[in-house]
Each structure stands twice: as structure tokens, then as C-alpha cells.
Design an enzyme around this catalytic site. Structure first.
Site, short mmCIF file in Angstrom:
data_model
loop_
_atom_site.label_atom_id
_atom_site.label_comp_id
_atom_site.label_asym_id
_atom_site.label_seq_id
_atom_site.Cartn_x
_atom_site.Cartn_y
_atom_site.Cartn_z
N ASN A 73 0.88 -1.17 0.00
CA ASN A 73 0.00 0.00 0.00
C ASN A 73 0.92 1.22 0.00
OD1 ASN A 73 -1.83 2.02 0.44
ND2 ASN A 73 -2.32 1.42 2.55
N TRP A 74 1.10 1.79 -1.18
CA TRP A 74 2.04 2.92 -1.29
C TRP A 74 1.50 4.19 -0.64
CZ3 TRP A 74 4.02 2.94 -7.10
CH2 TRP A 74 4.65 1.71 -7.36
N GLY B 174 2.27 2.38 10.66
CA GLY B 174 3.24 3.45 10.51
C GLY B 174 3.92 3.85 11.81
N GLY C 190 4.95 1.25 4.61
CA GLY C 190 6.30 1.78 4.47
C GLY C 190 7.29 0.84 3.79
P1 PGA Z 1 2.73 0.35 7.53
O1 PGA Z 1 1.28 0.59 6.89
O2 PGA Z 1 3.24 -0.94 7.00
O3 PGA Z 1 3.56 1.51 7.07
O4 PGA Z 1 2.53 0.32 9.02
C1 PGA Z 1 0.41 -0.47 6.69
C2 PGA Z 1 -0.86 0.03 6.09
O5 PGA Z 1 -1.34 1.10 6.49
O6 PGA Z 1 -1.44 -0.61 5.19
#
Ligand code: PGA
Length: 257
Positions: free
Chosen positions: A9-10, A180, A242
Site C-alpha cells: 500500500n504505497w 506506521g 512503508g
Molecule cells: P505500515 O502501513 O506498514 O507503514 O505500518 C500499513 C498500512 O497502512 O497498510
């Protein structure tokens, strides 16, 4: 056996040129580090910004592992909805998945369970795969209400579907406190919720449908922790934010099964 999926998921990252470079790098690395599973057993998805979708779909055409996802869609087929994108348009450029219900969309764009039910319907009507996100806030977990919360999200957005329709849905469990933040759910926490989700699917649709449903984990999943998360019995892959922006990290995650 249910399909394993690693979906990137960019979010709102990467220009078109940067996105092309990232996909090409992933393809090159995958050519050298081929996954153990066949493309029927393992799918790799690039969830790109809208502006990149058509080009990304062209780039993945020659690789059976790869497909592309939009990160959102609208509930209507077409019309006077300035700024929105219809599923038919997404499909027309060769994209086969749509991520919906991400916590960022629920929070910043007021997406309700009811609206997501409409999005699921229009995605399925167009023959695309919805990747449906659910997950709780930290306060909800601390109050011990996370199971009820997740159950309600799934019931209100998905349980109007027939068993046949539901069989086309991918679920992503993403605890909001892990997104995140660098704080990943422990393998026990992830497995516990994934098993719970599968149990409510058994109750609603029966063991076969529940068994065949791919349930992804998302939230600070990265190259260092994917292996242990993916080793959990009910974790069928990841929705990766990320770490999907770096080709080698993403490929390490893909080859973690
Ligand atoms: P993250 O995001 O891997 O940066 O924690 C995951 C997401 O929101 O799909």
C-alpha cells in the site's frame, strides 16, 4: 488452500516515474529470488496512487505473480461526482483489486461501515477483488472491546454478501496502533485476531468459505518481522505500507513464507 498475498500500500507516495522504477526493481529482484509458491498460491499486489495505476497494470502484465490495486473507489458507476473514480474506470486500465476501508480513509475521509458495504458491492459487481481493511484503535483494545469492534466492521460491511460473493473478498486486519508506528502486533496478537475473524466467518458462511478466505496482517510489517508473522496459522500474508516502498524490503517480505 487459500491464496497467500503480499500487497503493498504505497499510500500517497511515489510519482509516476518513481513508481515505475520501484515496480521494475521489484520485478528484477523477483526474477533472481523466485518465491517457492506458484503464482496460483501467492499473489503480489502493488497498491499505487491513481495516477500510476494504468502504467503499473501494463508493467505487471508479463508476470503472473503480480497485480495492481487502487487504494479507493467511489460507490457509483459514473456521473457528477467531481474528483471521484469509478470501479469501471479502474478495471478498464487492467487493475484487478481495490483496497477499501483503510483506517486512514475511515478517519480522514469519514468512511463508514455502510459506505464500505456499498463499495464492496460495486467492486464485486465489476468483477474486481476488494481488499477490505478492518482494525481497532489502541483505546478500543485497551478497553478489551477490539473483538466486538472488528466483528461489527465485518458484519456491517460484508455480511450482506452471499457466500459466493464473500468468497471473492480478501480481508486485511490492521490494528491502527501498529500502522506506521513501528509497533508491530506480536505474533500472538495477530494470530488471535485472525483466528477470531476466521471463527466469525465459519459461523456466518461455514468452514469451507472461512478456510478459503485470505486474511492479511498490516501494521509495521517489514522485512525483519514478516517471517514470524506469516508463520502464524491464520495469517495469510500482509498489507505493507512503508516497507513496500523499498524494492528489496518488499521482495524479502514476499519471499518470507
Ligand atoms: P505500515 O502501513 O506498514 O507503514 O505500518 C500499513 C498500512 O497502512 O497498510
Amino acid at each position: 488452500m487459500r491464496k497467500k498475498i503480499v500487497a503493498g500500500n504505497w499510500k500517497m507516495n511515489k510519482t509516476l516515474a518513481e513508481g515505475v522504477q520501484l515496480i521494475n526493481e521489484v520485478k528484477e529482484l523477483l526474477a533472481k529470488q523466485t518465491p517457492k509458491q506458484s503464482p496460483a498460491e501467492l499473489g503480489v499486489v502493488f497498491g499505487t496512487p491513481f495516477i500510476t495505476l494504468a502504467t503499473a497494470a501494463e508493467l505487471v502484465k508479463d508476470n503472473a505473480y503480480l497485480s495492481v490495486a487502487a487504494q479507493n473507489c467511489y460507490t457509483k458507476e459514473s456521473g457528477a461526482y467531481t474528483g471521484e473514480t469509478a470501479v469501471g474506470m479502474i478495471k478498464a486500465v487492467g487493475v484487478s483489486n481495490v483496497i477499501i476501508g483503510h483506517s486512514e480513509r475511515r478517519e480522514y475521509f469519514n468512511e463508514s461501515n455502510q459506505m464500505l458495504a456499498e463499495k464492496v458491492d460495486i467492486i464485486l459487481k465489476n468483477g474486481l477483488t476488494p481488499i477490505f481493511c478492518c482494525g481497532e484503535r489502541l483505546e478500543t483494545r485497551n478497553e478489551g472491546k477490539h473483538f466486538d469492534w472488528i466483528k461489527q466492521q465485518i458484519e456491517e460491511s460484508l455480511f450482506h454478501l452471499s457466500a459466493e460473493e464473500f468468497g471473492k473478498v480478501v480481508i486485511a486486519y490492521e490494528p491502527i496502533w501498529a500502522i506506521g508506528t513501528g509497533v508491530t502486533a506480536s505474533t500472538e496478537q495477530a494470530q488471535e485476531v485472525h483466528a477470531f475473524i476466521r471463527s466469525i466467518l465459519v459461523a456466518k458462511y461455514g468452514a469451507k468459505v472461512a478456510d478459503d478466505t485470505t486474511i492479511l496482517y498490516g501494521g509495521s510489517c517489514n522485512a525483519a518481522n514478516a517471517k514470524e508473522l506469516f508463520a502464524c496459522a491464520d495469517v495469510d500474508g500482509g498489507l505493507i505500507g512503508g516497507a513496500s516502498l523499498k524494492a528489496q524490503d518488499f521482495v524479502t517480505i514476499i519471499t518470507s513464507f
